[in-house]
Scaffold this motif. Structure first.
Motif, PDB file in Angstrom:
ATOM      1  N   MET A 106     -13.585   2.796  -0.441  1.00  0.00           N
ATOM      2  CA  MET A 106     -12.278   2.150  -0.415  1.00  0.00           C
ATOM      3  C   MET A 106     -11.277   2.919  -1.266  1.00  0.00           C
ATOM      4  O   MET A 106     -10.092   3.038  -0.922  1.00  0.00           O
ATOM      5  N   LEU A 107     -11.744   3.471  -2.381  1.00  0.00           N
ATOM      6  CA  LEU A 107     -10.871   4.261  -3.246  1.00  0.00           C
ATOM      7  C   LEU A 107     -10.446   5.548  -2.554  1.00  0.00           C
ATOM      8  O   LEU A 107      -9.290   5.983  -2.679  1.00  0.00           O
ATOM      9  N   VAL A 108     -11.376   6.156  -1.824  1.00  0.00           N
ATOM     10  CA  VAL A 108     -11.028   7.360  -1.065  1.00  0.00           C
ATOM     11  C   VAL A 108      -9.955   7.026  -0.024  1.00  0.00           C
ATOM     12  O   VAL A 108      -8.984   7.770   0.154  1.00  0.00           O
TER      13      VAL A 108
ATOM     14  N   GLY B   4      -1.645   0.888  -2.653  1.00  0.00           N
ATOM     15  CA  GLY B   4      -1.452   0.286  -3.970  1.00  0.00           C
ATOM     16  C   GLY B   4      -2.223  -1.011  -4.141  1.00  0.00           C
ATOM     17  O   GLY B   4      -2.820  -1.257  -5.196  1.00  0.00           O
ATOM     18  N   LEU B   5      -2.208  -1.841  -3.100  1.00  0.00           N
ATOM     19  CA  LEU B   5      -2.917  -3.122  -3.169  1.00  0.00           C
ATOM     20  C   LEU B   5      -4.422  -2.921  -3.315  1.00  0.00           C
ATOM     21  O   LEU B   5      -5.086  -3.623  -4.091  1.00  0.00           O
ATOM     22  N   ILE B   6      -4.962  -1.948  -2.582  1.00  0.00           N
ATOM     23  CA  ILE B   6      -6.409  -1.678  -2.655  1.00  0.00           C
ATOM     24  C   ILE B   6      -6.789  -1.227  -4.066  1.00  0.00           C
ATOM     25  O   ILE B   6      -7.751  -1.719  -4.667  1.00  0.00           O
ATOM     26  N   ILE B   7      -6.029  -0.290  -4.602  1.00  0.00           N
ATOM     27  CA  ILE B   7      -6.333   0.239  -5.939  1.00  0.00           C
ATOM     28  C   ILE B   7      -6.192  -0.843  -7.006  1.00  0.00           C
ATOM     29  O   ILE B   7      -7.044  -0.990  -7.887  1.00  0.00           O
ATOM     30  N   ASP B   8      -5.109  -1.609  -6.945  1.00  0.00           N
ATOM     31  CA  ASP B   8      -4.895  -2.676  -7.932  1.00  0.00           C
ATOM     32  C   ASP B   8      -6.014  -3.705  -7.887  1.00  0.00           C
ATOM     33  O   ASP B   8      -6.477  -4.187  -8.927  1.00  0.00           O
ATOM     34  N   LYS B   9      -6.449  -4.035  -6.679  1.00  0.00           N
ATOM     35  CA  LYS B   9      -7.518  -5.040  -6.523  1.00  0.00           C
ATOM     36  C   LYS B   9      -8.827  -4.538  -7.122  1.00  0.00           C
ATOM     37  O   LYS B   9      -9.507  -5.254  -7.846  1.00  0.00           O
ATOM     38  N   LEU B  10      -9.176  -3.292  -6.821  1.00  0.00           N
ATOM     39  CA  LEU B  10     -10.440  -2.746  -7.322  1.00  0.00           C
ATOM     40  C   LEU B  10     -10.409  -2.533  -8.834  1.00  0.00           C
ATOM     41  O   LEU B  10     -11.374  -2.831  -9.532  1.00  0.00           O
ATOM     42  N   PHE B  11      -9.302  -2.046  -9.352  1.00  0.00           N
ATOM     43  CA  PHE B  11      -9.220  -1.741 -10.773  1.00  0.00           C
ATOM     44  C   PHE B  11      -8.937  -2.962 -11.636  1.00  0.00           C
ATOM     45  O   PHE B  11      -8.935  -2.873 -12.856  1.00  0.00           O
ATOM     46  N   SER B  12      -8.692  -4.102 -11.010  1.00  0.00           N
ATOM     47  CA  SER B  12      -8.514  -5.333 -11.785  1.00  0.00           C
ATOM     48  C   SER B  12      -9.849  -6.058 -11.979  1.00  0.00           C
ATOM     49  O   SER B  12      -9.926  -7.070 -12.676  1.00  0.00           O
TER      50      SER B  12
END
Length: 219
Positions: A51-53, A29-37
């Motif tokens: 990283m998304l994979v 969740g942290l990785i996705i939130d960071k990238l999509f922000s």
């Protein structure tokens, strides 16, 4: 003896899955939130697709772990509470299925970027992210609280673990439900339920369930 051995296996699986799911869900969740922000969403997703994979993989692990916990506890709880145990398994299966679908949003985002025009893809990704946010903010808490209510009530009634663990979980669930309407307090019930699940997972690995209470109906 055979049933007791089954319980031992199930409690160890559930304990390990609790700890694994917590690490996987928080990390993913942290990785996705960071990238999509990122303000430049297209560039962020394009440049960091690996990283998304990885984040997707972590969220898939979490979804499968949730299912493994549900199946493990169903085997134990159905001895005393067959109907509630089945309802619990149903709710947790639904939770795992929805979580699995949400986990693939990052991969769909990558596919969109690589198969269409950037402007159009960016718009679709934003729509997907809104849907994902709605899922985590409203749909998931309802499913999670529903399944959790069955679970902690059965723990309380069967006394296969100390009552304070079940009471702690029920209080935390009330907070999770309240946080849907007061998102500014969501960190408090969030920490409560995370701490509860980490504690329960560790407890299952070290002490295990009260097998005598678990087999009370069978015996």
């Amino acid at each position: 003896m055979e049933l007791k051995k089954t319980f031992k296996t199930q409690e160890k699986v559930a304990g390990m899955m609790y700890l694994l799911c917590m690490v996987a869900s928080i990390s993913g969740g942290l990785i996705i939130d960071k990238l999509f922000s990122d303000t430049n969403l297209v560039q962020a997703v394009s440049n960091k697709w690996l990283m998304l994979v990885s984040a997707t993989g972590l969220e898939i692990i979490n979804a499968l772990g949730v299912l493994a916990i549900a199946v493990s506890f169903h085997e134990v709880l159905k001895q005393n509470k067959p109907t509630m145990a089945s309802a619990y398994l149903c709710m947790r299966t639904m939770e795992a299925a929805f979580t699995l679908l949400a986990a693939f949003v990052p991969m769909i985002a990558v596919w969109l970027l690589r198969s269409g025009e950037l402007n159009h893809s960016s718009s679709m990704i934003n729509n997907l992210l809104v849907m994902r946010d709605v899922f985590w903010a409203y749909i998931y808490p309802i499913i999670f609280v529903g399944g959790g209510a069955f679970f902690y009530w059965m723990l309380r009634e069967t006394k296969i673990v100390p009552a304070y663990i079940a009471n702690w979980g029920l209080v935390a669930l009330i907070g999770v439900l309240g946080a849907m309407f007061m998102p500014e307090i969501k960190m408090i019930p969030g920490i409560l339920i995370i701490a509860n699940e980490l504690y329960l997972g560790t407890y299952l690995l070290i002490k295990g369930i009260n097998e005598k209470n678990a087999m009370s109906v069978v015996s």
